[in-house]
Design an enzyme around this catalytic site. Structure first.
Site, PDB file in Angstrom:
ATOM      1  N   VAL A   2      -7.544   2.497 -46.525  1.00  9.11           N
ATOM      2  CA  VAL A   2      -7.494   3.307 -47.750  1.00  9.11           C
ATOM      3  C   VAL A   2      -7.243   4.779 -47.424  1.00  9.11           C
ATOM      4  CG1 VAL A   2      -8.883   4.197 -49.670  1.00  9.11           C
ATOM      5  CG2 VAL A   2      -8.890   1.751 -49.160  1.00  9.11           C
ATOM      6  N   LYS A   3      -7.921   5.294 -46.388  1.00  7.11           N
ATOM      7  CA  LYS A   3      -7.794   6.715 -46.052  1.00  7.11           C
ATOM      8  C   LYS A   3      -6.379   7.073 -45.612  1.00  7.11           C
ATOM      9  CE  LYS A   3     -12.605   7.761 -45.147  1.00  7.11           C
ATOM     10  NZ  LYS A   3     -13.617   8.326 -44.267  1.00  7.11           N
ATOM     11  N   GLU A  42       4.648  -2.495 -18.203  1.00  6.20           N
ATOM     12  CA  GLU A  42       5.712  -3.148 -17.430  1.00  6.20           C
ATOM     13  C   GLU A  42       6.546  -4.079 -18.302  1.00  6.20           C
ATOM     14  OE1 GLU A  42       6.229  -6.100 -13.530  1.00  6.20           O
ATOM     15  OE2 GLU A  42       4.245  -5.367 -14.100  1.00  6.20           O
ATOM     16  N   SER A  43       5.900  -4.698 -19.273  1.00 12.37           N
ATOM     17  CA  SER A  43       6.599  -5.621 -20.171  1.00 12.37           C
ATOM     18  C   SER A  43       7.635  -4.922 -21.047  1.00 12.37           C
ATOM     19  CB  SER A  43       5.590  -6.325 -21.077  1.00 12.37           C
ATOM     20  OG  SER A  43       4.942  -5.373 -21.929  1.00 12.37           O
ATOM     21  N   HIS A  47      -2.116   4.423 -28.736  1.00 18.34           N
ATOM     22  CA  HIS A  47      -3.419   3.896 -29.137  1.00 18.34           C
ATOM     23  C   HIS A  47      -4.469   5.004 -29.129  1.00 18.34           C
ATOM     24  CE1 HIS A  47      -2.408  -0.502 -27.751  1.00 18.34           C
ATOM     25  NE2 HIS A  47      -1.458   0.047 -28.478  1.00 18.34           N
ATOM     26  N   GLU A  96      -9.691   0.709 -33.097  1.00 16.12           N
ATOM     27  CA  GLU A  96      -8.465   1.131 -32.428  1.00 16.12           C
ATOM     28  C   GLU A  96      -7.388   1.407 -33.474  1.00 16.12           C
ATOM     29  OE1 GLU A  96      -6.261  -0.440 -28.562  1.00 16.12           O
ATOM     30  OE2 GLU A  96      -5.757  -1.685 -30.297  1.00 16.12           O
TER      31      GLU A  96
END
Length: 267
Positions: A22-23, A114-115, A121, A140
């Site tokens: 909501v924020k 690496e992927s 984050h 997170e």
């Protein structure tokens, strides 16, 4: 923990996700209401599945009585942006907020995995008000561009299918796709000002049309039927020719007509 214990355990996290969604959606609306460019394209949120919490706890050697501190992404918010520059702007805004505390940040854009995975984050401590009082939970916040999110969604699905043991060929092709998504973001960033100007023009036109049509409707409300019909005809003309400047003048004339109608009080 049985199902009831898990339900009680996850409740504050569910509340945190809903409140944070909501924020950030409200923040997007605020930008829009001020007719400013918004760095937020859209917002989603989720609670980590119990099976995923248990798997991660096992992988990280986190005891069951330390899940709250040991698993930081039980509550997750994802914010999508158009441009990489928006991610940096948004992360600065999150750092300056008083309703959550940033614990640490992980920049997988500058230092991609690496992927090929890229995302930004931010682990925050967010207070929720429960029936037992205030409780701080970890959450997170992932901030990505639309291109990063498209790649990450596909990669996550493939990793789930292959139980994180991707065949070498698929892994190599995913890395190439990640680089292509990165190059797309870089290209879009280089013409960001032109894209924003074009989007703003479209937004201005849309708002102008809404204002004119709402104004004509208001004239009918004040029983200015003839005047409203004349404005409608003029609007139809200008809409066909896409004459924005004349449409803006029409909007001003319409506002003046509405002011006269309101003063007369004839409704």
């Amino acid at each position: 923990m049985d199902s009831r214990d898990w339900g009680r355990f996850l409740l504050p996290y569910e509340q945190a996700v809903e409140e944070l969604k909501v924020k950030f959606k409200t923040l997007r609306t605020e930008f829009k209401s001020r007719e400013e460019y918004t760095p937020i394209e859209f917002v989603t949120g989720r609670i980590k599945r119990i099976s995923s919490i248990l798997e991660k706890a096992k992988r990280l050697n986190v005891p069951m009585d330390q899940l709250e501190a040991g698993i930081e992404d039980i509550a997750g918010i994802r914010i999508m942006c158009q441009f990489v520059q928006d991610i940096h702007r948004l992360s600065e805004m999150i750092r300056s907020r008083k309703d959550m505390a940033v614990i640490y940040e992980k920049d997988y854009i500058t230092n991609n995995k690496e992927s090929g995975y890229r995302s930004y984050h931010i682990i925050v401590e967010y207070p929720v008000q429960t029936s037992l009082g205030m409780k701080a939970v970890l959450a997170e916040i992932q901030i990505r561009t639309l291109a990063m999110n498209f790649w990450a969604t596909i990669e996550h699905s493939l990793s789930y299918k292959f139980k994180e043991y991707l065949p070498t060929e698929i892994k190599a092709r995913l890395q190439k796709a990640a680089e292509a998504a990165y190059q797309l973001d870089q290209e879009m960033a280089s013409i960001r000002s032109e894209i924003i100007a074009a989007q703003q023009h479209f937004e201005d036109k849309s708002n102008l049309v809404s204002n004119v049509l709402n104004g004509i409707q208001d004239l009918y409300y004040y029983h200015r039927v003839r005047e409203a019909a004349q404005f409608q005809l003029k609007f139809n003309e200008l809409w066909e020719t896409e004459d924005i400047w004349s449409l803006r003048e029409l909007s001003q004339d319409l506002q003046e007509a509405l002011m006269r109608a309101k003063k007369s009080g004839n409704h």
